[in-house]
Design a protein around this motif. Structure first.
Motif, PDB file in Angstrom:
ATOM      1  N   UNK A 320      30.212 -48.297 -45.247  1.00  0.00           N
ATOM      2  CA  UNK A 320      29.189 -48.778 -46.178  1.00  0.00           C
ATOM      3  C   UNK A 320      28.716 -50.171 -45.779  1.00  0.00           C
ATOM      4  N   UNK A 321      29.668 -51.016 -45.390  1.00  0.00           N
ATOM      5  CA  UNK A 321      29.302 -52.374 -44.962  1.00  0.00           C
ATOM      6  C   UNK A 321      28.391 -52.317 -43.741  1.00  0.00           C
ATOM      7  N   UNK A 322      28.731 -51.490 -42.766  1.00  0.00           N
ATOM      8  CA  UNK A 322      27.924 -51.406 -41.544  1.00  0.00           C
ATOM      9  C   UNK A 322      26.529 -50.876 -41.834  1.00  0.00           C
ATOM     10  N   UNK A 323      26.417 -49.914 -42.740  1.00  0.00           N
ATOM     11  CA  UNK A 323      25.079 -49.410 -43.094  1.00  0.00           C
ATOM     12  C   UNK A 323      24.245 -50.502 -43.751  1.00  0.00           C
ATOM     13  N   UNK A 324      24.857 -51.266 -44.641  1.00  0.00           N
ATOM     14  CA  UNK A 324      24.114 -52.339 -45.313  1.00  0.00           C
ATOM     15  C   UNK A 324      23.681 -53.422 -44.323  1.00  0.00           C
ATOM     16  N   UNK A 325      24.597 -53.773 -43.414  1.00  0.00           N
ATOM     17  CA  UNK A 325      24.258 -54.797 -42.427  1.00  0.00           C
ATOM     18  C   UNK A 325      23.137 -54.307 -41.520  1.00  0.00           C
ATOM     19  N   UNK A 326      23.216 -53.049 -41.114  1.00  0.00           N
ATOM     20  CA  UNK A 326      22.167 -52.499 -40.259  1.00  0.00           C
ATOM     21  C   UNK A 326      20.821 -52.497 -40.983  1.00  0.00           C
ATOM     22  N   UNK A 327      20.836 -52.131 -42.264  1.00  0.00           N
ATOM     23  CA  UNK A 327      19.583 -52.111 -43.024  1.00  0.00           C
ATOM     24  C   UNK A 327      19.030 -53.523 -43.195  1.00  0.00           C
ATOM     25  N   UNK A 328      19.911 -54.475 -43.500  1.00  0.00           N
ATOM     26  CA  UNK A 328      19.448 -55.859 -43.643  1.00  0.00           C
ATOM     27  C   UNK A 328      18.877 -56.383 -42.329  1.00  0.00           C
ATOM     28  N   UNK A 329      19.519 -56.025 -41.225  1.00  0.00           N
ATOM     29  CA  UNK A 329      19.027 -56.486 -39.929  1.00  0.00           C
ATOM     30  C   UNK A 329      17.678 -55.857 -39.609  1.00  0.00           C
ATOM     31  N   UNK A 330      17.509 -54.582 -39.940  1.00  0.00           N
ATOM     32  CA  UNK A 330      16.223 -53.932 -39.733  1.00  0.00           C
ATOM     33  C   UNK A 330      15.144 -54.587 -40.597  1.00  0.00           C
ATOM     34  N   UNK A 331      15.481 -54.910 -41.844  1.00  0.00           N
ATOM     35  CA  UNK A 331      14.522 -55.585 -42.708  1.00  0.00           C
ATOM     36  C   UNK A 331      14.188 -56.969 -42.154  1.00  0.00           C
ATOM     37  N   UNK A 332      15.218 -57.664 -41.648  1.00  0.00           N
ATOM     38  CA  UNK A 332      14.959 -58.990 -41.084  1.00  0.00           C
ATOM     39  C   UNK A 332      14.044 -58.893 -39.856  1.00  0.00           C
ATOM     40  N   UNK A 333      14.310 -57.897 -39.002  1.00  0.00           N
ATOM     41  CA  UNK A 333      13.474 -57.715 -37.820  1.00  0.00           C
ATOM     42  C   UNK A 333      12.048 -57.333 -38.205  1.00  0.00           C
ATOM     43  N   UNK A 334      11.914 -56.511 -39.256  1.00  0.00           N
ATOM     44  CA  UNK A 334      10.574 -56.140 -39.717  1.00  0.00           C
ATOM     45  C   UNK A 334       9.839 -57.354 -40.270  1.00  0.00           C
ATOM     46  N   UNK A 335      10.549 -58.171 -41.052  1.00  0.00           N
ATOM     47  CA  UNK A 335       9.933 -59.397 -41.558  1.00  0.00           C
ATOM     48  C   UNK A 335       9.545 -60.329 -40.423  1.00  0.00           C
ATOM     49  N   UNK A 336      10.433 -60.439 -39.420  1.00  0.00           N
ATOM     50  CA  UNK A 336      10.118 -61.282 -38.276  1.00  0.00           C
ATOM     51  C   UNK A 336       8.912 -60.739 -37.520  1.00  0.00           C
ATOM     52  N   UNK A 337       8.841 -59.410 -37.402  1.00  0.00           N
ATOM     53  CA  UNK A 337       7.691 -58.807 -36.721  1.00  0.00           C
ATOM     54  C   UNK A 337       6.402 -59.111 -37.472  1.00  0.00           C
ATOM     55  N   UNK A 338       6.444 -59.000 -38.803  1.00  0.00           N
ATOM     56  CA  UNK A 338       5.255 -59.297 -39.601  1.00  0.00           C
ATOM     57  C   UNK A 338       4.869 -60.764 -39.475  1.00  0.00           C
ATOM     58  N   UNK A 339       5.882 -61.639 -39.491  1.00  0.00           N
ATOM     59  CA  UNK A 339       5.585 -63.065 -39.326  1.00  0.00           C
ATOM     60  C   UNK A 339       4.979 -63.338 -37.951  1.00  0.00           C
TER      61      UNK A 339
END
Length: 495
Positions: A320-339
């Motif tokens: 569960x921890x790894x799934x959450x971290x992966x999702x947060x990292x994907x969201x961070x990368x998406x936000x960085x891509x948008x920025x």
């Protein structure tokens, strides 16, 4: 742990993926970062950066491991370790020279981490670091820094010394000094601080075993269970890549009705037949609970004893921890891509704006220069016309002087003629070339402003408050001759 120690299952699987797999491993997989760093510290992979993102690549040592099943530096069975004489096997992985240390730090991507070394290993690293500095082995414009000289992980870093790099180093330095992750020290620290585990005395030993099991399974998956000693909130946390997830181990409680004893009734003056309001007390239930500081989108954040004990749920917890971290990292990368897209769009708009301003400035310089040339030529034409008229006047004066009978009048007229002819020569561009000398005109801001509309002559921005009225003929299709229309009568007398 030695450089040639056998890899665990997770590390070996990731090494095969890096070596022969088609799916690349990079910073876009933060859940694998700790395992990649463990492989990198053993020299099996390197993590070069491209556009600020590291990518894992297998080394010759890594290929050797996949082919033979052991590290190329592993001593031959039955032989002594290849350690330097006088050095035991725990310190045999320390670089032998400053050059080797610098090369190892560079292969590690600029930051080399040695997990909780013993005192002799720390001392050996300190000597090598000092020798590298004293002998000038640190690359130019770089700084060799380290932390963990006395306790915790030993972190060695080559940095440029810039502001961003300084901030990153402070984060690494303070984090390394704050954490306790070595399992024996971790268990000892937790056992000495009762406030870290909110459990009854009956379950304390089981809770400590739970911490140990969680630490072991966390390390097998390439992560770490650590303890924060200084930061707030203090306590246990899971280190997964660059993410930290708080871990709280408690025993569940419940409210129970408390019956008053006879002594308490007598002390309070309550008769046996008298009814009193019930009193409640909080008691431990004997059920352990693990709570993680996961975000709201997590599938689950709490696990308790039920049909299965929490010890049997540790695998589910870590997944569960790894799934959450992966999702947060994907969201961070998406936000960085948008920025990045917004920044690129903004930079493109600024570049287009500057290009339009530069074109307007070039046109304004051309128009201002053309107008100045027209004014100069108009003045020369006025002087040439005036010179012809003055010479004609002097001819008439000569005739009048020749015909007059008055000697004084004749002398007075003839005194005017040389001076007037001198004025004509100065005004005539055919006699005085300085009137039309080499044309050099560098317009300033005030010269350009009338031709720029609402652009500012000082930069690519609008300047509505300083708009000057342009010449009436600034857009005249016959502007090459417009100076002649404005010329009027010769103004030589005002010069």
């Amino acid at each position: 742990m030695q450089r040639w120690s056998p890899l665990n299952e997770r590390q070996l699987t990731l090494l095969r993926r890096i070596g022969v797999g088609k799916d690349p491993v990079s910073a876009k997989h933060p859940e694998l970062a700790a395992t990649v760093y463990a492989l990198r510290n053993r020299g099996l992979v390197v993590t070069p950066r491209h556009k600020g993102v590291w990518h894992a690549e297998i080394t010759d040592a890594g290929r050797f491991y996949l082919e033979h099943g052991h590290h190329p530096d592993r001593p031959e069975p039955g032989s002594r370790s290849r350690a330097v004489p006088g050095r035991d096997t725990q310190t045999s992985d320390v670089p032998l020279s400053g050059q080797e240390l610098i090369a190892r730090v560079q292969r590690a991507g600029g930051t080399l981490r040695v997990e909780d070394p013993d005192e002799e290993t720390r001392a050996a690293y300190r000597r090598i670091i000092h020798a590298a500095k004293q002998n000038g082995l640190v690359p130019d414009s770089m700084l060799l820094r380290h932390t963990g000289r006395s306790a915790g992980d030993l972190v060695i870093r080559l940095s440029s010394g810039g502001l961003e790099d300084e901030t990153d180093w402070n984060r690494i330095r303070l984090g390394a000094r704050d954490k306790v992750s070595h399992r024996p020290d971790l268990i000892t620290t937790v056992a000495k601080d009762p406030g870290l585990l909110t459990v009854s005395d009956e379950l304390r030993s089981r809770a400590l075993r739970l911490v140990q099991d969680l630490s072991e399974q966390t390390e097998r998956r390439g992560h770490r269970l650590a303890l924060s000693r200084r930061r707030k909130p203090r306590g246990l946390f899971l280190q997964v890549g660059n993410h930290q997830i708080t871990v709280t181990i408690t025993e569940e409680t419940e409210e129970q009705t408390r019956e008053l004893s006879d002594a308490e009734r007598k002390e309070r003056g309550i008769y046996a037949w008298q009814r009193v309001a019930p009193e409640y007390e909080t008691v431990f239930t004997g059920r352990l609970r693990i709570e993680l500081g996961l975000p709201a989108h997590a599938d689950k954040r709490e696990w308790t004893d039920g049909r299965a004990s929490v010890e049997r749920k540790l695998g589910e917890i870590l997944k569960t921890v790894e799934r959450c971290v992966q999702r947060e990292e994907q969201e961070r990368l998406e936000q960085q891509r948008q920025l990045d897209e917004q920044r690129a769009q903004s930079e493109g708009q600024e570049a287009e704006k500057r290009a339009r301003w530069q074109r307007a400035m070039a046109e304004a310089r051309r128009q201002s220069t053309e107008d100045q040339r027209g004014r100069t030529l108009a003045a020369a034409l006025d002087g040439w016309t005036a010179a012809r008229e003055i010479r004609a006047l002097c001819g008439e004066l000569e005739v009048v002087a020749a015909e007059t009978d008055d000697p004084e009048r004749m002398a007075e007229l003839r005194r005017w003629i040389p001076w007037a002819l001198g004025v004509a020569d100065r005004l005539d561009p055919t006699r005085n070339p300085s009137v039309l000398s080499e044309f050099e005109f560098i317009p300033d801001a005030d010269d350009l402003r009338p031709y720029l509309g609402d652009w500012s002559p000082k930069g690519p921005y609008r300047e509505y408050g300083k708009m000057d009225e342009a010449p009436r003929d600034v857009n005249d299709p016959y502007r090459e001759m417009s100076w002649f229309a404005r010329r009027g009568r010769a103004q030589w007398r005002r010069r």
